[in-house]
Design an enzyme around this catalytic site. Structure first.
Site, PDB file in Angstrom:
ATOM      1  N   CYS A 163       0.513  -1.306   0.156  1.00 10.64           N
ATOM      2  CA  CYS A 163      -0.116   0.157   0.091  1.00 10.64           C
ATOM      3  C   CYS A 163       0.971   1.176   0.061  1.00 10.64           C
ATOM      4  O   CYS A 163       0.424   2.277  -0.621  1.00 10.64           O
ATOM      5  CB  CYS A 163      -0.917  -0.117   1.116  1.00 10.64           C
ATOM      6  SG  CYS A 163      -0.376  -0.707   2.638  1.00 10.64           S
ATOM      7  N   ARG A 192       7.815 -10.913   5.648  1.00 11.24           N
ATOM      8  CA  ARG A 192       7.223 -10.432   7.013  1.00 11.24           C
ATOM      9  C   ARG A 192       7.908 -11.186   8.062  1.00 11.24           C
ATOM     10  O   ARG A 192       8.093 -12.646   7.750  1.00 11.24           O
ATOM     11  CB  ARG A 192       5.648 -10.698   7.009  1.00 11.24           C
ATOM     12  CG  ARG A 192       4.825  -9.818   6.302  1.00 11.24           C
ATOM     13  CD  ARG A 192       3.362  -9.903   6.406  1.00 11.24           C
ATOM     14  NE  ARG A 192       2.586  -8.964   5.378  1.00 11.24           N
ATOM     15  CZ  ARG A 192       1.339  -9.144   5.225  1.00 11.24           C
ATOM     16  NH1 ARG A 192       0.669  -9.755   6.048  1.00 11.24           N
ATOM     17  NH2 ARG A 192       0.819  -8.296   4.428  1.00 11.24           N
ATOM     18  N   GLN A 210       1.265 -12.060  -2.661  1.00 10.77           N
ATOM     19  CA  GLN A 210      -0.087 -11.599  -2.795  1.00 10.77           C
ATOM     20  C   GLN A 210      -0.633 -11.142  -3.860  1.00 10.77           C
ATOM     21  O   GLN A 210      -0.045 -10.238  -4.669  1.00 10.77           O
ATOM     22  CB  GLN A 210      -0.360 -10.826  -1.518  1.00 10.77           C
ATOM     23  CG  GLN A 210      -1.536 -10.744  -1.104  1.00 10.77           C
ATOM     24  CD  GLN A 210      -1.877  -9.915   0.309  1.00 10.77           C
ATOM     25  OE1 GLN A 210      -1.571 -10.508   1.428  1.00 10.77           O
ATOM     26  NE2 GLN A 210      -1.931  -8.781   0.406  1.00 10.77           N
ATOM     27  N   ASP A 212      -2.036  -8.522  -4.513  1.00  7.90           N
ATOM     28  CA  ASP A 212      -2.496  -7.315  -3.799  1.00  7.90           C
ATOM     29  C   ASP A 212      -3.149  -6.376  -5.076  1.00  7.90           C
ATOM     30  O   ASP A 212      -2.714  -6.319  -5.894  1.00  7.90           O
ATOM     31  CB  ASP A 212      -1.216  -6.755  -3.310  1.00  7.90           C
ATOM     32  CG  ASP A 212      -1.391  -6.077  -1.696  1.00  7.90           C
ATOM     33  OD1 ASP A 212      -2.801  -5.972  -1.514  1.00  7.90           O
ATOM     34  OD2 ASP A 212      -0.536  -5.731  -1.206  1.00  7.90           O
ATOM     35  N   HIS A 214      -5.115  -2.024  -4.878  1.00 11.81           N
ATOM     36  CA  HIS A 214      -5.513  -0.937  -4.053  1.00 11.81           C
ATOM     37  C   HIS A 214      -6.455  -0.037  -5.065  1.00 11.81           C
ATOM     38  O   HIS A 214      -6.085  -0.027  -6.313  1.00 11.81           O
ATOM     39  CB  HIS A 214      -4.304  -0.134  -3.582  1.00 11.81           C
ATOM     40  CG  HIS A 214      -3.575  -1.064  -2.691  1.00 11.81           C
ATOM     41  ND1 HIS A 214      -2.404  -1.699  -2.764  1.00 11.81           N
ATOM     42  CD2 HIS A 214      -3.993  -0.835  -1.306  1.00 11.81           C
ATOM     43  CE1 HIS A 214      -2.162  -2.117  -1.709  1.00 11.81           C
ATOM     44  NE2 HIS A 214      -3.086  -1.856  -0.858  1.00 11.81           N
ATOM     45  N   LYS A 294     -11.889  -4.279   8.041  1.00  9.17           N
ATOM     46  CA  LYS A 294     -12.028  -5.000   6.839  1.00  9.17           C
ATOM     47  C   LYS A 294     -12.952  -5.968   6.790  1.00  9.17           C
ATOM     48  O   LYS A 294     -13.623  -6.637   7.996  1.00  9.17           O
ATOM     49  CB  LYS A 294     -10.392  -5.738   6.903  1.00  9.17           C
ATOM     50  CG  LYS A 294     -10.302  -6.590   8.182  1.00  9.17           C
ATOM     51  CD  LYS A 294      -8.996  -7.330   7.947  1.00  9.17           C
ATOM     52  CE  LYS A 294      -8.554  -8.359   9.352  1.00  9.17           C
ATOM     53  NZ  LYS A 294      -7.306  -8.929   9.110  1.00  9.17           N
ATOM     54  N   HIS A 341      -7.996  -1.426   0.221  1.00  8.70           N
ATOM     55  CA  HIS A 341      -7.216  -2.539  -0.008  1.00  8.70           C
ATOM     56  C   HIS A 341      -7.985  -3.840  -0.357  1.00  8.70           C
ATOM     57  O   HIS A 341      -8.978  -4.078   0.273  1.00  8.70           O
ATOM     58  CB  HIS A 341      -6.418  -2.710   1.243  1.00  8.70           C
ATOM     59  CG  HIS A 341      -5.721  -1.527   1.696  1.00  8.70           C
ATOM     60  ND1 HIS A 341      -4.274  -1.455   1.930  1.00  8.70           N
ATOM     61  CD2 HIS A 341      -6.413  -0.399   2.588  1.00  8.70           C
ATOM     62  CE1 HIS A 341      -4.253  -0.260   2.519  1.00  8.70           C
ATOM     63  NE2 HIS A 341      -5.254   0.493   2.876  1.00  8.70           N
TER      64      HIS A 341
END
Length: 517
Positions: A163, A192, A210, A212, A214, A294, A341
């Site tokens: 992000c 991570r 991922q 991902d 946005h 979320k 997200h």
């Protein structure tokens, strides 16, 4: 881990046939061995005996995860993917990429490493730094004024999420309300710093990918974007035939950024979106991200363990912290966008672990790293060479001199030239989870290489009815288009058999692949 989406035991049609019976004239025989999950089987209750669940596993299925990835003490939490696992991950990415234009996403690439100052701006450094990998810069060159190299000696962090990088992308240009919504998608690897005791196969990693995404939008577009994302999730999970999933609303955690009013507003939007979806959901209080509430999509395995996959997160904070803005019809007024997200599969590695257990070695054709295998009869070297030539033709239907087109067809085709009996080879093909196999013998040598005929047969299949009907439709369309004598020789609840040329077989593989069978 075993999921509740179990394939039904696969019955082997023709298991008692001899090799002579399998070999028919100057043709090859194709058998559909496995191709995807069965009709969904309800998860056993917690009181059920685990041995009962094991009994439902297909007798020939091989689900060893080591065929897909390996682990090494030199890279804990960072798997080394075998060709089979790499194929599955790339097919999942390709599947999502094929859907992105319909949902307005554009794919981007962002750096893996950013300075500490960026993570301080986003809020990650204060709240999330213990879960990040810190990296130290080299510092300014000796003899140079430190002011010239300002910031080079500061600490860096490997990105745990995309992000902040996408916020930087948004900020690289002046934005107008006419540009919104802007939708970015990113498959960059994430890191991570999980505790070593928390690492678990593919489900908990230190390095993962991922899907991902946005979405930067204004308030008036917010609810529509959330609804479209929920539709996207439903499309993907229905295609993968993973059964039902749960929706979970995560609310304000103990550690958060922003005001309580912003959080209450964001939670209200997500609650309304869930109510409008018509699906049931439950609330997990305090489970929101530190920047916003979320919606999580949760799959449950056969042992009752929940796995969060997809997520939709509503964020009013990062756009403010990065001072993002867009022009309004009133040129004197600037507004801050809202950030959504979203991830549809979530961690691709974790999702792949669920698929390995869900399919029990019986992968759908379009995902399978073992789609077709040619089995030779006897030890004649000419037969073996012919089988290898045919495998090459079927694996790369669009092969020609020079570079291939970007969307050239490619299939996972193998050839078994071992000295095993044909019965043993067929057994091994089933055990290894091939969707199709074909027998190649001496009589194939009597046919010209460019005029081979193949007898294709559906012996058994976890989604037998769907595939049988698809092949029937394919055969009918080919007959209408070419006027040839290609037709279904035998259509029953047990088998579909037809005579096809190599090219028509290539077209059939394409047909099955394009329909996600």
């Amino acid at each position: 881990m075993r999921t509740r989406w179990q394939s039904r035991p696969c019955k082997w049609h023709g298991a008692s046939r001899s090799s002579a019976h399998l070999f028919h004239g100057s043709h090859l025989r194709f058998y559909c061995v496995s191709c995807g999950p069965s009709d969904r089987i309800e998860r056993p209750t917690q009181a059920a005996d685990k041995a009962g669940r094991e009994a439902s596993k297909p007798p020939y299925a091989v689900t060893s995860p080591h065929e897909f990835y390996s682990e090494h003490r030199s890279s804990p939490g960072s798997p080394l993917f075998q060709p089979a696992g790499t194929h599955v991950l790339q097919k999942l990415q390709a599947f999502l990429r094929a859907q992105y234009p319909s949902y307005g996403f554009e794919e981007v690439l962002t750096p893996n490493i950013f300075k500490k100052s960026l993570w301080e701006t986003s809020g990650h450094w204060d709240i999330y730094k213990d879960d990040m990998f810190a990296v130290t810069g080299r510092g300014p060159p000796r003899g140079h004024d430190p002011e010239i190299e300002l910031g080079e000696s500061e600490e860096y962090g490997l990105k745990p999420m995309n992000c902040p990088g996408h916020c930087l992308l948004f900020k690289t240009q002046k934005r107008s309300y006419r540009d919104l919504p802007i939708r970015y998608a990113d498959f960059s690897p994430l890191h991570r710093n999980e505790l070593s005791g928390a690492l678990s196969g593919l489900t908990r990693l230190r390095r993962f990918h991922q899907d991902d995404g946005h979405i930067f939008c204004d308030q008036s577009q917010l609810m529509g974007e959330i609804a479209r994302t929920l539709d996207f999730v439903q499309l993907v999970y229905r295609t993968l035939d993973l059964g039902d999933y749960k929706l979970r609303l995560g609310t304000r955690p103990t550690q958060f950024i922003g005001t309580v009013h912003d959080w209450d507003t964001a939670e209200g939007h997500l609650t309304t979106a869930l109510e409008d979806s018509g699906r049931s959901y439950y609330i997990n209080r305090g489970d929101g991200a530190f920047y916003g509430p979320k919606i999580d999509i949760v799959l449950t395995d056969a042992d009752g363990k929940d796995h969060q996959t997809a997520t939709i997160q509503l964020d009013f904070q990062l756009p403010k912290r990065f001072r993002l803005e867009f022009g309004t019809p009133d040129s004197a007024v600037k507004q801050t966008p809202v950030l959504i997200h979203r991830a549809v599969l979530g961690s691709l590695e974790r999702f792949m672990a669920l698929l390995i257990e869900s399919y029990c070695g019986k992968w759908p054709f379009w995902l399978n790293p073992r789609q077709l295998i040619l089995l030779t009869v006897g030890q004649d070297q000419g037969v073996r060479r012919r089988a290898e030539e045919m495998a090459g033709q079927l694996a790369s239907p669009d092969a020609r001199p020079g570079a291939l087109a970007l969307k050239a067809r490619a299939f996972m085709v193998s050839c078994d030239n071992s000295d095993e009996s044909i019965g043993k080879k067929i057994f091994n093909a089933r055990k290894r989870g091939f969707n199709l196999y074909a027998v190649v013998g001496e009589r194939n040598l009597k046919q010209p290489p460019n005029n081979q005929a193949l007898d294709i047969s559906l012996a058994s299949h976890p989604k037998e009815q769907d595939v049988r009907e698809a092949i029937k439709v394919f055969l009918h369309s080919r007959t209408l288009k070419t006027g040839s004598e290609v037709q279904a020789k035998h259509v029953t609840t047990k088998a579909v058999i037809a005579s096809l040329t190599i090219q028509q077989c290539q077209d059939l593989l394409t047909y099955l692949d394009s329909r996600y069978l």
